[in-house]
Design a protein around this motif. Structure first.
Motif, PDB file in Angstrom:
ATOM      1  N   ASP A 165      -8.373  -0.851   2.097  1.00 12.54           N
ATOM      2  CA  ASP A 165      -7.531   0.319   1.827  1.00 12.54           C
ATOM      3  C   ASP A 165      -8.027   1.154   0.654  1.00 12.54           C
ATOM      4  O   ASP A 165      -7.516   2.248   0.423  1.00 12.54           O
ATOM      5  N   TYR A 166      -9.001   0.634  -0.083  1.00 13.37           N
ATOM      6  CA  TYR A 166      -9.435   1.280  -1.313  1.00 13.37           C
ATOM      7  C   TYR A 166     -10.878   1.752  -1.212  1.00 13.37           C
ATOM      8  O   TYR A 166     -11.685   1.160  -0.507  1.00 13.37           O
ATOM      9  N   LYS A 167     -11.177   2.808  -1.964  1.00  8.31           N
ATOM     10  CA  LYS A 167     -12.560   3.292  -2.058  1.00  8.31           C
ATOM     11  C   LYS A 167     -13.399   2.319  -2.875  1.00  8.31           C
ATOM     12  O   LYS A 167     -14.521   2.033  -2.542  1.00  8.31           O
ATOM     13  N   GLU A 196      -7.966   2.014  -7.647  1.00  7.52           N
ATOM     14  CA  GLU A 196      -9.359   2.327  -7.326  1.00  7.52           C
ATOM     15  C   GLU A 196     -10.199   2.505  -8.583  1.00  7.52           C
ATOM     16  O   GLU A 196     -11.392   2.222  -8.585  1.00  7.52           O
ATOM     17  N   LYS A 198      -2.348   4.016  -6.230  1.00  9.19           N
ATOM     18  CA  LYS A 198      -3.532   3.654  -5.445  1.00  9.19           C
ATOM     19  C   LYS A 198      -4.794   4.137  -6.163  1.00  9.19           C
ATOM     20  O   LYS A 198      -5.793   3.411  -6.228  1.00  9.19           O
ATOM     21  N   GLU A 199      -4.755   5.343  -6.705  1.00  8.78           N
ATOM     22  CA  GLU A 199      -5.901   5.868  -7.453  1.00  8.78           C
ATOM     23  C   GLU A 199      -6.163   5.041  -8.713  1.00  8.78           C
ATOM     24  O   GLU A 199      -7.324   4.799  -9.066  1.00  8.78           O
ATOM     25  N   GLY A 246       0.823  -1.206   0.000  1.00 11.07           N
ATOM     26  CA  GLY A 246       0.000   0.000   0.000  1.00 11.07           C
ATOM     27  C   GLY A 246       0.854   1.251   0.000  1.00 11.07           C
ATOM     28  O   GLY A 246       2.053   1.222  -0.291  1.00 11.07           O
ATOM     29  N   MET A 266      -6.338  -5.089  -7.664  1.00 12.75           N
ATOM     30  CA  MET A 266      -6.370  -4.774  -6.239  1.00 12.75           C
ATOM     31  C   MET A 266      -5.881  -5.986  -5.457  1.00 12.75           C
ATOM     32  O   MET A 266      -6.190  -7.125  -5.804  1.00 12.75           O
TER      33      MET A 266
END
Length: 102
Positions: free
Chosen positions: A96-98, A83, A79-80, A31, A89
């Motif tokens: 940890d993700y939206k 997402e 990370k974006e 992450g 993922m």
């Protein structure tokens, strides 16, 4: 002939090429919490580049240091991208993700 510019350019190209998968895999397994490793490594490489007198090694160390610092931004952007679904993922870190795994 002076090959130092060409040598530095090729090494720069390789370093940048190696940092992309390093950021992708680093974000996947750890992450964004590894950003500080990139920061410490970047500062250390830049300091080393200032202390080394070799005309090829010094810029190479500087390139590695700046690549480490640039990777801090890239790890958060990675990370974006995860997402958005552009990269896989890590199922162990779904929280940890939206975006949740579909």
């Amino acid at each position: 002939m002076n090959y130092s510019g060409l040598i530095i350019a090729v090494i720069t190209f390789v370093v940048i090429g190696l940092f992309h998968p390093l950021v992708v895999k680093g974000e996947y397994y750890f992450g964004t919490r590894i950003w500080w490793l990139f920061a410490i490594a970047g500062v250390c490489f830049i300091i080393a580049s200032l202390l080394v007198t070799n005309d090829i090694l010094s810029p190479v160390l500087g390139v590695i240091g700046c690549s480490c610092l640039w990777s801090i931004l890239e790890i958060f952007e990675q990370k974006e991208r995860v997402e958005k679904g552009w990269f896989p993922m890590n199922p162990k870190r779904k929280g940890d993700y939206k975006r949740r795994e579909q």
